[in-house]
Design a protein around this motif. Structure first.
Motif, PDB file in Angstrom:
ATOM      1  N   LEU A  25     -12.207  21.954  -4.540  1.00 48.93           N
ATOM      2  CA  LEU A  25     -12.936  22.321  -6.096  1.00 48.93           C
ATOM      3  C   LEU A  25     -11.937  21.334  -6.746  1.00 48.93           C
ATOM      4  O   LEU A  25     -10.921  20.752  -6.468  1.00 48.93           O
ATOM      5  CB  LEU A  25     -12.864  23.599  -6.423  1.00 48.93           C
ATOM      6  N   GLY A  50     -12.396  30.686  -8.113  1.00 48.76           N
ATOM      7  CA  GLY A  50     -12.852  30.373  -7.037  1.00 48.76           C
ATOM      8  C   GLY A  50     -13.894  31.573  -6.568  1.00 48.76           C
ATOM      9  O   GLY A  50     -14.679  31.536  -5.565  1.00 48.76           O
ATOM     10  N   THR A  53     -17.603  30.609  -6.284  1.00 44.50           N
ATOM     11  CA  THR A  53     -18.017  29.701  -5.285  1.00 44.50           C
ATOM     12  C   THR A  53     -18.091  30.403  -3.954  1.00 44.50           C
ATOM     13  O   THR A  53     -18.950  30.026  -3.036  1.00 44.50           O
ATOM     14  CB  THR A  53     -16.651  28.714  -4.952  1.00 44.50           C
ATOM     15  N   LEU A  62     -24.324  26.784  -1.780  1.00 47.89           N
ATOM     16  CA  LEU A  62     -23.412  25.768  -1.643  1.00 47.89           C
ATOM     17  C   LEU A  62     -22.965  25.683  -0.157  1.00 47.89           C
ATOM     18  O   LEU A  62     -22.858  26.767   0.640  1.00 47.89           O
ATOM     19  CB  LEU A  62     -22.116  26.124  -2.349  1.00 47.89           C
TER      20      LEU A  62
END
Length: 376
Positions: A25, A50, A53, A62
């Motif tokens: 990232l 995070g 994510t 993702l």
């Protein structure tokens, strides 16, 4: 993959969710692994750590550079084996910060839209069960524009449940709500946790929400796990307390309502002894949890006399850890429960406090706010 030493489910609990991810990232690399039981696993930490994510990788929104994700033993992602199920085949219910309801449809139609994605036809009894659990009966014919923020969140949750998901993802679902609306919806979230046997991944940076809802807590900082385990253990860990923030650090202890005293105080029986609170907390026998802030706990080596504080509990010091200068976090054992106190280094030195020492924890009745009296 980096793995925290205590990254595991409650002892004896069946692992329902396995996540192992590595993904670059901006500014850091997300690198973590955890295995969690059913119930609410809170991904907790500062903004940009995070958390979202991780949730997007689980949802299939993702694809990480490396990773493996399994729910209930079924593999959704394994980059080493070139397995990556698309989002619509993962059967995951995702509840966002904003409810994302269809504005032109009624609540009933929004709910039924979720049922279209169930792998098998769901009968009317399932619809009625979800509606009753979330208290939506009176809202079915309304449009989203006529709903409060809390009501919209409940409808979005009901829609996710009616697609028969194998798990739920909730990305800060209360972040856009004010305190009153949060208080309105939290009991429904607690009921969901207790009645629906699904793994739930719940993203939050609000310690009060985590303390109230979480079964397990994953504390994430800069893409790494700082700690993971049962919520009570993580929240009372003095080594992790600085990450929670000085004002929010504390512990959650179990209790049972014993009744009301003649002067109106509520008596709660805990593993450390009775705790008196200045407001009704439920019916006798009702199980609940108390969130005690570390800054609201003081210590005495012997049982003190002549204090206005009503709650004086015998305890044993299990850990002493430095915190933000000039503070120290002291973890206390109340039988099987853990309490946390934040003291000055001067006080610790003056009292000669050491690990293993018997002492007394003092908690003012008025320091425990009503919102810190939590459901079971």
């Amino acid at each position: 993959m980096a793995r925290a030493a205590d990254c595991g489910p409650d002892r004896g609990a069946r692992v329902m969710l396995e996540i192992s991810l590595r993904h670059r990232l901006s500014g850091f690399t997300l690198d973590l692994a955890l295995s969690a039981p059913s119930g609410v696993t809170a991904l907790f930490g500062p903004s940009g750590a995070g958390k979202t994510t991780v949730v997007n990788a689980v949802a299939g929104l993702l694809r990480p550079e490396q990773g493996r994700i399994a729910v209930g033993g079924e593999v959704l992602l394994d980059t080493g084996a070139n397995i990556c199920l698309p989002p619509h085949k993962r059967r995951i219910g995702y509840v966002f910060q904003d409810a994302r309801l269809f504005p032109h449809l009624s609540v009933r139609a929004n709910l039924l839209y979720g049922r279209r994605f169930a792998p098998v036809s769901r009968d009317g009894a399932e619809f009625d069960r979800v509606v009753a659990m979330l208290g939506l009966e009176a809202l079915l014919e309304r449009r989203p524009a006529a709903l409060s923020g809390g009501e919209k969140s409940r409808v979005a949750l009901g829609r996710a449940l009616l697609c028969a998901p194998r798990m739920l993802l909730m990305d800060e679902p209360l972040a856009a709500l004010d305190a009153a609306r949060k208080e309105e919806i939290l009991p429904y979230f607690e009921r969901l946790r207790d009645e629906v046997q699904l793994p739930i991944l719940y993203v939050s940076h609000a310690p009060a929400e985590v303390a109230r809802l979480a079964t397990s807590v994953a504390l994430i900082e800069a893409g790494h796990l700082r700690g993971f385990g049962p919520a009570r253990e993580v929240l009372s860990d003095p080594g992790l307390a600085p990450s929670l923030g000085m004002r929010e650090a504390g512990a959650v202890i179990s209790g049972q309502v014993a009744g009301q005293e003649a002067d109106g105080l509520a008596r709660i029986e805990t593993a450390g002894g009775p705790v008196l609170l200045p407001y009704p907390t439920g019916q006798p026998g009702q199980a609940l949890r108390l969130r005690i802030h570390a800054g609201d706990v003081t210590l005495a080596r012997g049982r003190p006399e002549g204090l206005s504080a009503l709650n004086i509990l015998p305890a044993r010091i299990t850990q002493i850890r430095p915190a933000e200068a000039p503070s120290v976090y002291v973890q206390l054992a109340l039988g099987p429960e853990r309490l946390l106190a934040r003291l000055t280094t001067r006080s610790v030195a003056a009292l000669g406090l050491t690990e293993g020492m018997e002492c007394h924890a003092i908690i003012k009745a008025m320091s425990v706010a009503s919102e810190d009296v939590l459901g079971r």
